[in-house]
Design an enzyme around this catalytic site. Structure first.
Site, PDB file in Angstrom:
ATOM      1  N   GLU A 269       0.820  -1.205   0.000  1.00  5.80           N
ATOM      2  CA  GLU A 269       0.000   0.000   0.000  1.00  5.80           C
ATOM      3  C   GLU A 269       0.857   1.259   0.000  1.00  5.80           C
ATOM      4  O   GLU A 269       0.672   2.146  -0.830  1.00  5.80           O
ATOM      5  CB  GLU A 269      -0.937   0.005   1.201  1.00  5.80           C
TER       6      GLU A 269
ATOM      7  N   ASP B 158       1.196   4.029  -3.044  1.00  2.00           N
ATOM      8  CA  ASP B 158       0.777   5.428  -2.905  1.00  2.00           C
ATOM      9  C   ASP B 158       1.871   6.396  -3.351  1.00  2.00           C
ATOM     10  O   ASP B 158       1.616   7.329  -4.130  1.00  2.00           O
ATOM     11  CB  ASP B 158       0.408   5.718  -1.444  1.00  2.00           C
TER      12      ASP B 158
ATOM     13  N   SER C 148      -7.157   1.895  -3.987  1.00  2.00           N
ATOM     14  CA  SER C 148      -6.010   2.487  -3.298  1.00  2.00           C
ATOM     15  C   SER C 148      -5.060   3.130  -4.288  1.00  2.00           C
ATOM     16  O   SER C 148      -4.282   4.017  -3.919  1.00  2.00           O
ATOM     17  CB  SER C 148      -5.270   1.412  -2.501  1.00  2.00           C
TER      18      SER C 148
END
Length: 659
Positions: A299, A303, A576
């Site tokens: 994650e 990002d 995400s």
């Protein structure tokens, strides 16, 4: 568990000195108790119970209008945001409320010296025996056991307060709430690791062949790289010096970036970004980062590797929250999410009381100092960081997982941040109209037959901007329209992936999206039965709440994203990915506004819903779940792709034209 509060009855006149003259009324009642909970023994009469009374706040009912006044493009006060002090003063609790509830407690036999209240008078707390609490609230307390986790909870089925006190009380605990200590109530919105809902994410997909080949526009249907994102949304290269006040905020918890992964990505895809470039640390309550490459999280790496190419030389601020005990321990009893993050941004939130919740929840939120071995031993951090103009959050859960009062309290804080000019973006989820499999039911759906759609939290809060996911399908190019993601099970992930979307069971349709939602229903009415309001949850076979706030609001690409994780090149997917893309584009637009002396955009939804032509409408794809095809992506707003994907030139022109 569905919760309902009986509406308060306001009397034209009453005497605080004679509370017995006012009849009692049921203040809260649990409509349904999950089969996961078993009622055990009655709480012993002499057992000590800590009671908290959450007091109603002033002007909360005006919060939406206040926010529209500074966020709607037709307002003469557009972008004239409030200061933190102005926000705090506007929503300060009433002395009358504190006095009324205190007098009721004292007259009911609770000694005044045992009652304490916060500095802002937002709540009252005292310890009593179970018998005293039962007499006070006209209820019976039982111990409930969670049949899967063995967790014990003290609760009642309903409780009463005098009618003249109802308008002053949001919620009393212990009350009707039942919450089990599963892993944190929010899961990573994407694939590449174990999710909080109990779903094991699929293994990473390895991509053979030369990496540089995949950095070409012809390969965007295979792997989305920075050049693909820039082409999809017509984002030009950055130039000049970045405004130091315009750092992009990214939230992470229980997942950590590795600098080696960032360096590998920069070297292969964005050589103009220097090796060693890293986020500005804003570590909260003992959080730490980065980690060795072998411990890298999919994650966090995702990002940063999506955001940096879009905004550099703008900076990124990393809001990494909570110590390792709470952030990564699967046995942690912390259930909620985002409250310690909000504490760090707004000190008053630590003791803020609304919807019956005061400060952080002792069951749902981490407690600091953390007594666990290796835990953070400092005090809860309150108001230590100034929020960035834009914050991207790729985590979340489902409405059903947490009490409504907990969610509404958080939602109020997002309203306050919007008033101060901050744009908050949330990933809409990866399970279509359902929750993650295993969340509340095997298929992630609600109701006794597990067919009712499961809206996401905190996404349904009307003060957030939700981002769904799109995809460049095989043999398509970035110069053709995208479609909403629909990845069936094992194609390529071991769980199905589609853009989270639907309608809230807590919040009504906000005025800024009312016309768009009405047009969706009028022109493309879904082929499912529905119910109207949470009070009629599932009535007559209804699968969704027809009058609930719709989400997502917007979308961006979220599949086949090229990343480096644990030193290896791989592809990842999830909303995400979509969220940092859209957030970065808004951060770029803020930079241009700041250059000409204008304020940041702030809450972006009213402007986008008023000007949907600045987005690329998505008209293909769906979000299956709960044994249905879910909703369809259609012309205009829809609960799959929202209003559509960003078009940077059009969005820039709009927001530069506004005051």
């Amino acid at each position: 568990m569905r919760l309902s509060a009986v509406a308060a009855v306001t009397l034209a006149a009453f005497s605080y000195a004679a509370p017995h003259a006012s009849p009692n009324a049921i203040h809260e009642k649990r409509d349904y108790t999950s089969s996961n909970w078993a009622k055990r023994a009655r709480v012993p009469a002499t057992a000590t119970i800590p009671v908290r009374v959450g007091l109603t706040q002033t002007n909360l009912e005006k919060g939406y209008d206040f926010l529209m006044d500074v966020s709607h493009p037709a307002s003469t006060n557009y972008a004239k945001h409030w200061t933190a002090e102005e926000v705090a003063d506007m929503f300060a609790p009433s002395d009358k409320t504190v006095a009324a509830v205190r007098e009721w407690l004292v007259d009911s036999g609770i000694p005044a010296e045992r009652i304490t209240h916060s500095d802002n008078k937002g709540w009252l707390a005292f310890d009593v025996t179970a018998q005293e609490a039962e007499n006070l609230l006209h209820t019976e307390y039982y111990v409930y056991e969670h049949t899967s986790y063995g967790h014990m909870e003290t609760a009642c089925d309903q409780y009463q307060v005098p009618k003249h006190i109802q308008e002053h009380v949001d919620y009393i605990t212990p009350g009707i709430k039942l919450a089990a200590p599963v892993k944190r109530g929010h899961s990573k919105r994407g694939f590449g690791m174990t999710m909080g809902g109990g779903v094991t994410a699929p293994p990473k997909s390895r991509v053979p062949g030369p990496i540089k080949l995949l950095n070409e526009l012809e390969s965007c249907d295979v792997a989305i790289t920075p050049v693909c994102v820039a082409a999809l949304y017509e984002v030009p290269p950055t130039f000049g010096q970045a405004d130091p006040s315009n750092s992009l905020g990214i939230f992470e918890e229980g997942d950590f970036y590795a600098q080696k992964d960032l360096n590998l990505f920069f070297a292969n895809f964005t050589p103009y970004i220097p090796k060693g470039t890293h986020p500005i640390p804003a570590f909260i309550d003992g959080a730490e980062a980065p980690v060795p490459v072998k411990d890298a999280g999919g994650e966090s790496d995702l990002d940063f590797q999506l955001a940096y190419p879009l905004i550099y030389p703008q900076t990124i601020t990393l809001y990494q929250t909570d110590d390792l005990n709470y952030a990564t321990n699967p046995n942690s009893t912390s259930l909620g999410g985002f409250n310690t993050f909000l504490d760090a941004l707004d000190g008053s939130y630590c003791t803020y009381s609304a919807f019956g919740e005061t400060g952080d929840d002792p069951v749902l939120d981490p407690t600091y100092p953390d007594p666990a071995p290796g835990g953070y031993k400092g005090q809860l951090q309150c108001g230590v960081y100034k929020p960035t103009n834009v914050i991207s959050v790729s985590y979340g859960g489902q409405e059903y997982d947490l009490p409504a009062y907990y969610q509404e309290r958080q939602c109020n804080e997002f309203m306050k941040l919007g008033l101060q000019g901050h744009s908050i973006f949330y990933a809409s989820g990866d399970d279509g109209v359902a929750g993650p499999p295993g969340d509340d039911s095997k298929n992630g759906c609600l109701g006794k037959n597990h067919k009712i759609f499961s809206p996401a939290w905190p996404n349904s809060c009307p003060y957030l901007t939700n981002v769904g996911a799109t995809k460049v399908y095989p043999n398509k190019t970035v110069f053709e329209p995208e479609c909403a993601v629909v990845d069936p099970i094992n194609e390529p992930y071991s769980v199905a992936f589609s853009s989270g979307g639907g309608f809230s069971n807590i919040y009504p349709i906000p005025s800024y999206q009312a016309a768009a939602v009405a047009k969706f229903f009028a022109d493309y009415n879904p082929p499912y039965k529905y119910y109207s309001g949470n009070a009629s949850f599932g009535k007559d076979g209804g699968l969704y709440n027809r009058i609930g706030r719709g989400y997502p609001d917007v979308a961006a690409n979220g599949d086949n994203i090229a990343v480096y994780v644990e030193g290896n090149f791989t592809l990842e997917g999830g909303t995400s990915a979509s969220t940092p893309i859209f957030s970065s584009i808004v951060n770029r637009i803020n930079e241009e506004r700041l250059l000409i002396g204008k304020n940041p955009i702030g809450f972006v939804n009213p402007a986008l819903y008023s000007n949907p032509e600045v987005l690329n409408d998505i008209t293909c794809g769906s979000n299956p779940g709960c044994g249905t095809n879910g909703f369809e992506a259609v012309p205009g707003w829809d609960p799959v792709s929202g209003l559509g994907t960003p078009n940077f030139p059009r969005m820039l022109a709009l927001f530069l034209s506004l005051p």
